[in-house]
Design a protein around this motif. Structure first.
Motif, short mmCIF file in Angstrom:
data_model
loop_
_atom_site.label_atom_id
_atom_site.label_comp_id
_atom_site.label_asym_id
_atom_site.label_seq_id
_atom_site.Cartn_x
_atom_site.Cartn_y
_atom_site.Cartn_z
N PHE A 354 1.09 -1.08 -0.10
CA PHE A 354 -0.30 -0.33 0.16
C PHE A 354 1.13 1.52 0.23
O PHE A 354 0.46 2.37 -0.80
CB PHE A 354 -0.92 0.11 1.04
N THR A 355 2.05 1.31 0.70
CA THR A 355 3.17 2.54 0.87
C THR A 355 2.92 2.65 -0.55
O THR A 355 3.18 3.55 -0.82
CB THR A 355 4.32 1.90 1.56
N GLY A 356 2.95 2.06 -1.60
CA GLY A 356 3.61 2.38 -3.13
C GLY A 356 5.40 2.61 -3.53
O GLY A 356 5.97 2.29 -2.89
N GLY A 357 4.94 2.23 -4.71
CA GLY A 357 6.10 2.62 -5.66
C GLY A 357 6.25 4.26 -5.52
O GLY A 357 5.80 4.97 -4.92
N ALA A 358 7.88 4.33 -6.32
CA ALA A 358 8.58 5.66 -5.95
C ALA A 358 7.37 6.81 -7.37
O ALA A 358 6.47 5.62 -8.30
CB ALA A 358 9.60 6.09 -6.71
N GLU A 432 12.57 12.77 -2.05
CA GLU A 432 12.43 13.19 -1.28
C GLU A 432 11.01 12.37 -0.81
O GLU A 432 10.66 12.17 0.23
CB GLU A 432 11.19 14.98 -1.50
N ALA A 433 10.36 11.49 -2.31
CA ALA A 433 8.92 10.23 -1.87
C ALA A 433 10.76 9.35 -1.75
O ALA A 433 9.29 9.30 -0.95
CB ALA A 433 9.00 10.59 -2.91
N GLU A 434 11.16 9.44 -1.65
CA GLU A 434 11.69 8.24 -1.32
C GLU A 434 12.26 7.60 -0.11
O GLU A 434 11.84 7.07 0.94
CB GLU A 434 13.13 7.50 -2.08
N ARG A 435 12.66 8.68 0.80
CA ARG A 435 12.58 9.86 2.24
C ARG A 435 11.13 9.44 2.66
O ARG A 435 11.02 8.97 3.75
CB ARG A 435 13.60 10.87 2.26
N GLN A 436 10.19 9.72 2.15
CA GLN A 436 9.18 10.04 3.17
C GLN A 436 8.36 8.50 3.39
O GLN A 436 7.92 7.97 4.11
CB GLN A 436 7.75 10.36 2.10
N GLN A 437 8.90 7.88 1.98
CA GLN A 437 8.47 5.76 1.74
C GLN A 437 9.27 5.59 3.07
O GLN A 437 8.77 4.71 3.58
CB GLN A 437 8.19 6.00 0.43
N THR A 438 10.63 5.49 3.29
CA THR A 438 10.84 5.13 4.50
C THR A 438 11.01 5.38 5.34
O THR A 438 10.15 4.49 6.48
CB THR A 438 12.50 5.71 4.01
N VAL A 439 10.65 6.44 5.80
CA VAL A 439 9.64 6.73 7.03
C VAL A 439 8.40 6.05 7.25
O VAL A 439 8.05 6.10 8.11
CB VAL A 439 9.57 8.63 7.35
#
Length: 555
Positions: A354-358, A432-439
């Motif tokens: 659900f977090t999804g890809g980039a 930035e999107a990848e950082r948010q997905q990590t969080v």
């Protein structure tokens, strides 16, 4: 300016005489006093703890109307009815929204203009119309209340792109003081609310997140059959009504049918249903005509129902933020209620999906390039790009965060003067999107840690929000089993000696690999730290102390 004691007295008197509230809780009064000082305020109080009172009581004493911005018409209608049922001119509320005709909207504005009403409820979409914004600004509002403020945050569990322009819209209203209200906001969500609304040195009131009448219970289910049997056992033992949360629309439909076949009348609710059907179900549930509601997270805001006896999660929630919000709908009458989480390890993989890809770098690049061609409305951008409203909002938010997009006073979107080139903007936005997905993944990890802990669940949950509980909660399965029983006196919220905590709670630290972080709390021999770049981490206190993994941020 120090607030005279007279103001606190006036607030208590207004609460008693105009609303019938004989007492105000300390956190309510602290927030109200900040509002009376014309100070921006962020209020985080649990569901059912009287957040609306924070703006309603001061509004009766301020020299001008209060504009209330809320995301759901049903939620607005409940609050409007509660105010108007008191039949007092100084409490009268009106609304301008898609539910009112142009004549009704004009009448509502005239009632505010003539002093026949004090509260104006509306939505971000209404204020996005420049003519409407001008009309509301002419009313000279004394206060703007933003309800369900977590909707403005990309970290929030109910993010809404139409909320992103609220900071600009509030400035368009003449920038009156703002009070932002939500039932659940972890530190990054609070920071996001403050930044996106442009709150100036706000008073932040976070209190009372623990619900002593809510029994927290978790079961790790080895099989789907065991998960089903645990649900049936609860339904056979507990009163109605209740809510069963499931992760997907299909699961909502299938489980409601299976429950009905098993003799437990149930309905399903999800965001893919027509708006009229959702509204009807919402009203039937409030009227005690739906004993069991099986729903996705779309069912929630606006459920101001006191007698919900239990909330069951049939899978691991995405984060403690949404979990706390959803279980908070139970037991709002103060009577005992249950929150049961039935989870499996497989749930984590579903949440990862659900977090999804980039995001698509080409879409980001093309959108950044389009913005450089001149100011465009969101409608025009949707037409030119073919993107849906939600996806467009998410891409614009990313571009805004990397300096490649900005919202103008007329609500059109443009490219800032010194914006990076479209290719560079796409690269930065993707990072930035990848950082948010990590969080986000770390938030799911924290939810799993809550499910797996053998310590007090109340302490574990509140530590995520940076709140400390002086002793084990006493209303979770671990406390009742003896795992969460407090030790000797003289301990911190997590049962640790104050001299045995390497860093104070809420202190800033730095890790050699993960960078800057904020200490949120301690639990047994572990500590929770929220890092800017990698999100939430649970660390061993002995390892941190022995190996010097963390240092104060200033060192």
């Amino acid at each position: 300016m120090k607030l005279p004691p007279l103001h606190a007295t006036r607030l208590r008197r207004a609460a008693r005489h105009r609303f019938g509230w004989r007492k105000l809780r300390p956190d309510q009064l602290a927030a109200m006093r900040a509002v009376m000082k014309r100070r921006d305020t962020l209020v985080v109080l649990p569901t059912g703890a009287g957040k609306s009172a924070v703006y309603q009581v001061p509004a009766t004493l301020l020299p001008g109307p209060t504009v209330v911005i809320s995301p759901l018409l049903a939620l607005q209608q409940d609050q409007i009815a509660a105010l108007n049922d008191r039949d007092r001119p100084e409490l009268r509320a009106v609304r301008i929204s898609s539910a009112e005709s142009p004549a009704q909207q004009a009448a509502a504005l005239e009632d505010i203009r003539q002093g026949r009403a004090r509260f104006l409820f509306t939505t971000p979409e209404q204020l996005s119309n420049p003519d409407r914004l001008t009309e509301v600004r002419a009313l000279r509002p004394a206060l703007v209340a933003v309800d369900e403020a977590h909707c403005i945050s990309a970290w929030g569990h109910d993010f809404r792109p139409d909320y992103l322009a609220l900071g600009h819209l509030i400035r368009g209203l003449g920038r009156p003081p703002v009070v932002a209200l939500t039932a659940t906001a972890s530190p990054p969500v609070r920071d996001d609310i403050i930044a996106r609304l442009g709150l100036h040195k706000p008073r932040v009131v976070v209190a009372g997140l623990d619900r002593a009448n809510l029994f927290l219970e978790v079961a790790n289910c080895a099989t789907e059959d065991y998960r089903w049997r645990r649900l049936i056992t609860l339904l056979g033992a507990e009163e109605r009504p209740g809510i069963v949360y499931v992760p997907t629309r299909r699961a909502a439909e299938e489980l409601s049918a299976r429950l009905t076949t098993a003799g437990f009348a149930a309905e399903f609710y999800h965001g893919g249903m027509p708006a009229g059907a959702r509204e009807e179900l919402h009203e039937r549930f409030l009227a005690d005509q739906v004993p069991v509601m099986v729903a996705t997270s779309a069912f929630g805001m606006g459920i101001d129902k006191p007698n919900i006896r239990w909330v069951v999660h049939m899978a691991l929630p995405d984060a403690p933020d949404s979990y706390l919000q959803e279980i908070g709908r139970a037991g709002r009458d103060g009577e005992q209620a249950r929150a049961l989480l039935l989870w499996r390890a497989e749930d984590v993989g579903l949440r990862r999906y659900f977090t999804g890809g980039a995001p698509d770098p080409d879409e980001l690049r093309d959108l950044a390039a389009l913005l450089r061609s001149g100011p465009l409305s969101r409608t025009a951008l949707r037409e030119r790009t073919g993107l849906g409203a939600r996806k467009l909002g998410q891409l614009v938010a990313l571009l805004e965060q990397v300096g490649a997009a900005t919202t103008l006073p007329n609500h059109r979107l443009d490219s800032p003067q010194y914006a990076p080139q479209p290719v560079d903007a796409a690269t930065a936005a993707l990072a930035e999107a990848e950082r948010q997905q990590t969080v986000q993944r770390s938030r799911t990890d924290m939810m799993r840690a809550f499910a797996e802990t053998r310590s007090c669940r109340g302490q574990t949950l509140l530590a995520y929000f940076g709140e400390q509980m002086p002793r084990p909660c006493g209303h979770c399965d671990n406390c009742h089993a003896g795992d969460g029983v407090p030790g000797d006196g003289g301990t911190t919220a997590a049962g640790r000696d104050p001299d045995d905590t390497p860093f104070p709670v809420h202190s800033s630290v730095r890790h050699p690999e993960w960078g800057s972080g904020l200490v949120l709390g301690y639990e047994a021999d572990k500590m929770t730290v929220l890092f800017d770049e990698v999100g939430y981490k649970t660390l061993s206190v002995p390892v941190v102390s022995e190996q010097g993994l963390l240092v104060p941020a200033g060192d």
